[in-house]
Design a protein around this motif. Structure first.
Motif, PDB file in Angstrom:
ATOM      1  N   UNK A 135       0.822  -1.214   0.000  1.00  0.00           N
ATOM      2  CA  UNK A 135       0.000   0.000   0.000  1.00  0.00           C
ATOM      3  C   UNK A 135       0.851   1.256   0.000  1.00  0.00           C
ATOM      4  N   UNK A 136       1.898   1.255   0.799  1.00  0.00           N
ATOM      5  CA  UNK A 136       2.766   2.432   0.871  1.00  0.00           C
ATOM      6  C   UNK A 136       3.561   2.582  -0.415  1.00  0.00           C
ATOM      7  N   UNK A 137       4.050   1.483  -0.948  1.00  0.00           N
ATOM      8  CA  UNK A 137       4.835   1.540  -2.186  1.00  0.00           C
ATOM      9  C   UNK A 137       4.010   2.083  -3.357  1.00  0.00           C
ATOM     10  N   UNK A 138       2.714   1.820  -3.329  1.00  0.00           N
ATOM     11  CA  UNK A 138       1.846   2.264  -4.424  1.00  0.00           C
ATOM     12  C   UNK A 138       1.269   3.657  -4.179  1.00  0.00           C
ATOM     13  N   UNK A 139       1.551   4.229  -3.031  1.00  0.00           N
ATOM     14  CA  UNK A 139       0.983   5.542  -2.705  1.00  0.00           C
ATOM     15  C   UNK A 139       1.757   6.654  -3.400  1.00  0.00           C
ATOM     16  N   UNK A 141       3.293  20.505   0.651  1.00  0.00           N
ATOM     17  CA  UNK A 141       3.364  19.038   0.683  1.00  0.00           C
ATOM     18  C   UNK A 141       2.574  18.589   1.903  1.00  0.00           C
ATOM     19  N   UNK A 142       1.644  17.667   1.761  1.00  0.00           N
ATOM     20  CA  UNK A 142       0.763  17.345   2.882  1.00  0.00           C
ATOM     21  C   UNK A 142       1.472  16.678   4.063  1.00  0.00           C
ATOM     22  N   UNK A 143       0.975  16.960   5.242  1.00  0.00           N
ATOM     23  CA  UNK A 143       1.375  16.235   6.441  1.00  0.00           C
ATOM     24  C   UNK A 143       0.857  14.802   6.324  1.00  0.00           C
ATOM     25  N   UNK A 144       1.695  13.823   6.652  1.00  0.00           N
ATOM     26  CA  UNK A 144       1.331  12.424   6.477  1.00  0.00           C
ATOM     27  C   UNK A 144       1.273  11.714   7.829  1.00  0.00           C
ATOM     28  N   UNK A 145       0.161  11.043   8.078  1.00  0.00           N
ATOM     29  CA  UNK A 145       0.059  10.169   9.240  1.00  0.00           C
ATOM     30  C   UNK A 145       0.437   8.764   8.792  1.00  0.00           C
ATOM     31  N   UNK A 146       1.357   8.145   9.512  1.00  0.00           N
ATOM     32  CA  UNK A 146       1.923   6.863   9.102  1.00  0.00           C
ATOM     33  C   UNK A 146       1.652   5.815  10.174  1.00  0.00           C
ATOM     34  N   UNK A 147       1.258   4.652   9.723  1.00  0.00           N
ATOM     35  CA  UNK A 147       1.069   3.502  10.612  1.00  0.00           C
ATOM     36  C   UNK A 147       2.270   2.579  10.480  1.00  0.00           C
ATOM     37  N   UNK A 168       6.363 -10.225  14.085  1.00  0.00           N
ATOM     38  CA  UNK A 168       6.791 -11.209  15.083  1.00  0.00           C
ATOM     39  C   UNK A 168       8.305 -11.361  15.130  1.00  0.00           C
ATOM     40  N   UNK A 169       8.975 -11.115  14.021  1.00  0.00           N
ATOM     41  CA  UNK A 169      10.433 -11.278  13.981  1.00  0.00           C
ATOM     42  C   UNK A 169      11.191 -10.027  14.414  1.00  0.00           C
ATOM     43  N   UNK A 170      10.459  -9.020  14.906  1.00  0.00           N
ATOM     44  CA  UNK A 170      11.087  -7.788  15.375  1.00  0.00           C
ATOM     45  C   UNK A 170      11.215  -6.716  14.319  1.00  0.00           C
ATOM     46  N   UNK A 171      10.914  -7.058  13.080  1.00  0.00           N
ATOM     47  CA  UNK A 171      10.963  -6.060  12.009  1.00  0.00           C
ATOM     48  C   UNK A 171       9.811  -5.073  12.160  1.00  0.00           C
ATOM     49  N   UNK A 172       9.995  -3.909  11.588  1.00  0.00           N
ATOM     50  CA  UNK A 172       8.961  -2.870  11.621  1.00  0.00           C
ATOM     51  C   UNK A 172       8.642  -2.470  10.189  1.00  0.00           C
ATOM     52  N   UNK A 173       7.355  -2.519   9.855  1.00  0.00           N
ATOM     53  CA  UNK A 173       6.898  -2.174   8.504  1.00  0.00           C
ATOM     54  C   UNK A 173       6.134  -0.861   8.527  1.00  0.00           C
ATOM     55  N   UNK A 174       6.444  -0.002   7.566  1.00  0.00           N
ATOM     56  CA  UNK A 174       5.607   1.168   7.325  1.00  0.00           C
ATOM     57  C   UNK A 174       4.422   0.651   6.517  1.00  0.00           C
ATOM     58  N   UNK A 175       3.327   0.387   7.207  1.00  0.00           N
ATOM     59  CA  UNK A 175       2.257  -0.400   6.597  1.00  0.00           C
ATOM     60  C   UNK A 175       1.162   0.433   5.938  1.00  0.00           C
ATOM     61  N   UNK A 176       0.939   1.659   6.415  1.00  0.00           N
ATOM     62  CA  UNK A 176      -0.112   2.502   5.833  1.00  0.00           C
ATOM     63  C   UNK A 176       0.265   3.963   5.960  1.00  0.00           C
ATOM     64  N   UNK A 177      -0.316   4.775   5.089  1.00  0.00           N
ATOM     65  CA  UNK A 177      -0.096   6.218   5.127  1.00  0.00           C
ATOM     66  C   UNK A 177      -1.360   6.917   4.669  1.00  0.00           C
TER      67      UNK A 177
END
Length: 373
Positions: free
Chosen positions: A103-107, A161-167, A172-181
């Protein structure tokens, strides 16, 4: 914004913590309460300081304090979550650089978010501790949006440039994903103004999904607090999310810069909820009643650096507190080394290189019932 004024407007002179000119302020004046907190350098296991992390925001995850770096930090610190032990002020871990969902990559915003986004503040979703929110501030250093995206997101009500709220989502493996914006919109009636580097700097969330957002300054030079309601469908839309403004009694100023650079939510034993605001320029903690029935209480904070074998305990000239969060009855504060002013603190030669490295400190204050009277 609702501005609190007593029956008689009180005019006072305030010397800011940033060695800036004196400012005229409108009541409420600071209280006669002053708290002193003693900070410890945040060190890794080898005893080295954090090098230029430009710490922005503070939350609690799994009993540890977690912070994030903004776009002015050393590049090795960016796009990561940094975990700190509150008991020892030890940097216990840093995540790998964030990954990005489809989703983020396509935004419209992926190019900006994948390079050096100016991430400010953190808020943990109390309904799911694996969900963390962050927000962007200054995007002037990024390239322009595509023509299609620029047309879609031009009516920001604030910056070009708009302010972006990011999720952010912890895996489970400790990684963190920028999953939504999702981009934020400030209704024109709020008169936020176009200030790319004086935008949202504080976030915190209540149990019902209300996200509080602290703005450094608006068109009139005033700090503001806005809200968003975050439900399970919030990120299913790519349209603007429009903020609202709660009826809070914030201080009002006639001159100078008096931003809120951090927010934390605290529930008192009476059941009343308060926002703790980090008023960085003024070295003040603001106690903000979320019901809007009480004026904000302004408490002066003196920031000392703990003594060691080389330096006696001393008071900082400029601490620039940035993130704050509560654990039980303790308020934890992390500072954001301000390059312009940070060397003013180097009164002990043995600590000079730490200030040159723009290394942060960790502070704590016991929450005092008189703050809520």
């Amino acid at each position: 914004m609702l501005k609190y004024l007593s029956a008689t407007v009180l005019i006072a002179m305030l010397v800011t913590a940033c060695s800036e000119p004196k400012d005229v302020i409108i009541s409420p004046e600071p209280t006669d309460l002053t708290e002193t907190t003693v900070g410890n350098w945040i060190l890794d296991d080898s005893g080295k300081v954090m090098f230029d992390p430009q710490t922005s925001g503070l939350v609690v995850l799994d009993g540890e304090l977690v912070t994030i770096a903004d776009a002015s930090a050393d590049v090795t610190q960016q796009l990561k979550l940094h975990s700190i032990s509150p008991d020892t002020a030890t940097l216990s871990a840093s995540s790998e650089r964030f990954s990005f969902s489809r989703n983020v990559r396509r935004s419209c915003f992926y190019n900006y978010l994948s390079e050096q986004p100016d991430l400010e503040a953190l808020a943990v979703d109390p309904r799911d501790a694996n969900v963390i929110y962050t927000v962007t501030e200054d995007a002037t250093r990024t390239g322009a949006l595509s023509p299609r995206c620029e047309t879609k997101y031009e009516d920001t009500g604030s910056t070009d440039y708009p302010t972006l709220l990011i999720k952010l989502t912890r895996k489970d493996n400790g990684a963190v994903e920028m999953s939504d914006v999702r981009p934020l919109q400030f209704p024109t009636v709020l008169e936020v103004g176009n200030f790319p580097n004086d935008g949202i700097e504080g976030l915190t969330m209540s149990e019902d999904g209300t996200l509080y957002l602290a703005l450094e300054k608006d068109k009139a030079g005033q700090p503001r607090i806005f809200t968003l309601s975050i439900d399970q469908n919030f990120f299913s839309s790519s349209d603007f999310a429009s903020v609202s403004e709660p009826n809070l009694q914030l201080p009002s100023f006639t001159s100078g810069n008096h931003p809120i650079n951090g927010l934390a939510l605290y529930t008192h034993s009476t059941g009343e909820s308060y926002l703790f605001g980090a008023a960085r320029n003024d070295n003040e903690l603001w106690i903000i009643d979320t019901s809007g029935s009480k004026p904000t209480k302004r408490i002066t904070i003196i920031f000392d650096v703990a003594g060691d074998q080389n330096c006696k305990q001393y008071t900082m000239d400029n601490s620039s507190m940035e993130g704050l969060v509560t654990i039980d009855n303790t308020l934890w504060i992390i500072n954001d080394p301000w390059e312009k002013n940070y060397m003013k603190n180097a009164t002990c030669e043995a600590h000079k290189t730490r200030y040159e490295d723009l290394a942060p400190l960790l502070f704590s204050i016991e929450i005092n019932d008189v703050w809520f009277d």
